[in-house]
Design an enzyme around this catalytic site. Structure first.
Site, short mmCIF file in Angstrom:
data_model
loop_
_atom_site.label_atom_id
_atom_site.label_comp_id
_atom_site.label_asym_id
_atom_site.label_seq_id
_atom_site.Cartn_x
_atom_site.Cartn_y
_atom_site.Cartn_z
N CYS A 1 -0.62 4.32 2.14
CA CYS A 1 -0.84 4.29 3.59
C CYS A 1 -0.53 2.89 4.12
CB CYS A 1 -2.25 4.74 3.96
SG CYS A 1 -3.55 3.94 3.02
N SER A 2 -1.52 2.16 4.56
CA SER A 2 -1.24 0.86 5.19
C SER A 2 -2.39 -0.11 5.00
CB SER A 2 -0.98 1.07 6.68
OG SER A 2 -2.07 1.75 7.28
N CYS A 3 -3.11 0.00 3.89
CA CYS A 3 -4.25 -0.90 3.64
C CYS A 3 -3.77 -2.35 3.60
CB CYS A 3 -4.93 -0.53 2.32
SG CYS A 3 -5.59 1.16 2.34
N CYS B 1 0.88 -1.17 0.00
CA CYS B 1 0.00 0.00 0.00
C CYS B 1 0.92 1.22 0.00
CB CYS B 1 -0.93 0.01 1.22
SG CYS B 1 -2.02 1.46 1.25
#
Lengths: 110, 213
Positions: B120-122, B117
């Site tokens: 971000c941090s999906c 990702c």
């Protein structure tokens, strides 16, 4: 940055080796995660609201704050914007929390 | 992966506990306590609901995803359903992958998939638990889309040049799960034994399943 992208849009940039060290999540971090899930599930803000604040915090925050430090800042900002509580209420409560003790355990009451 | 033995000062995953309870209180911890208390006092949530949510998150682990992978390895019809609609197939097994659509990408003899990702941090946290720290790091987010083979090599995955590498960049609107290739020599194993071969990283694409013993 010179290519017009915002700081969080970091795909394709140069960077050092991937650090594979792992820390276990602390209780306060798990609580931040839980509060984010609970309050967003209840419709107080969206994942886009969460990300807007994270991205507006700027690149320095990515280098100086941990993941859940950035998250608590964003969740808080979204809750204030949603009218759940005011900044004055938050500030007063934070002062009271600090007065309880010098460690997380003492200040959180467990 | 959990160790079979227990240490006084190690968590179930074998890492030291972060000593957050006996180090000086930070500004952000103070904010978390204040925010949580205000949310409870305003009637938005309860201490019990918070504890329940933490427990639910703690209960999720890569073992959930591994069970799904092992089922796909032994059951071609399930695999077809998983590839067509990952979310529905997971629910069929009793796992709740969340509101976002789960897309499953399959590793084959000539293709290796890896998930990142960049923004971000999906991460498929409902199926694998919380993402590892490196998944959220600048180095992984920045480099995986540019030099995936080099990044994979840092994880110990050396891919021959004739293997195609597909990098999947998550967005906030979906989640990816890699279906790793079933390891050679695993023909005689049952579903539970197969699931034990499936690592977290093999479902992100930064690892391969363990070889059968």
């Amino acid at each position: 940055m010179t290519d017009g992208r915002r700081w969080h849009d970091m795909g394709g940039q140069d960077a050092g080796p991937v650090d594979l060290d792992q820390h276990d999540f602390a209780l306060w971090e798990k609580r931040v995660d839980a509060l984010q899930v609970i309050t967003s599930t209840k419709g107080l803000f969206t994942v886009d609201g969460l990300r807007r604040v994270l991205e507006d915090m700027g690149e320095a925050s990515f280098e100086t704050m941990t993941y859940y430090e950035r998250w608590v800042a964003s969740v808080n900002q979204n809750l204030v914007e949603a009218g759940v509580y005011t900044l004055e209420e938050l500030g007063a409560r934070m002062e009271e929390v600090k007065s309880r003790g010098a460690t997380y355990g003492e200040a959180a009451g467990g | 992966m959990p160790h079979d033995h227990h240490h006084e000062h190690l968590s179930p995953s074998g890492h030291p506990y972060r000593p957050d309870d006996d180090v000086p209180l930070t500004y952000w911890q103070t904010m978390e306590i204040a925010m949580r208390e205000l949310l409870i006092e305003k009637g938005v949530t309860t201490a019990a609901e918070i504890a329940q949510q933490i427990g639910a998150m703690d209960a999720r682990s890569p073992a959930d995803g591994a069970a799904v992978v092992a089922r796909a390895w032994v059951d071609p019809d399930f695999k077809a359903r998983l590839m067509a609609d990952g979310s529905a197939a997971c629910r069929e097994m009793g796992f709740e992958p969340g509101a976002l659509r789960l897309l499953v990408v399959e590793n084959t003899a000539d293709t290796h998939n890896v998930v990142v990702c960049t923004l971000c941090s999906c991460y498929p946290r409902n199926l694998l638990g919380l993402p590892p720290d490196w998944y959220k790091s600048r180095a992984y987010r920045a480099r995986t889309v540019k030099e995936p083979r080099k990044v994979l090599a840092e994880f110990g995955v050396e891919l021959p040049d004739d293997i195609t590498v597909r990098v999947h960049d998550s967005t906030a609107d979906m989640r990816y799960l890699v279906l790793p290739a079933r390891p050679a020599g695993s023909d005689g194993l049952d579903e539970a034994a197969l699931a034990a071969l499936v690592t977290r990283d093999s479902m992100i694409g930064t690892g391969l399943p363990r070889p059968p013993e």
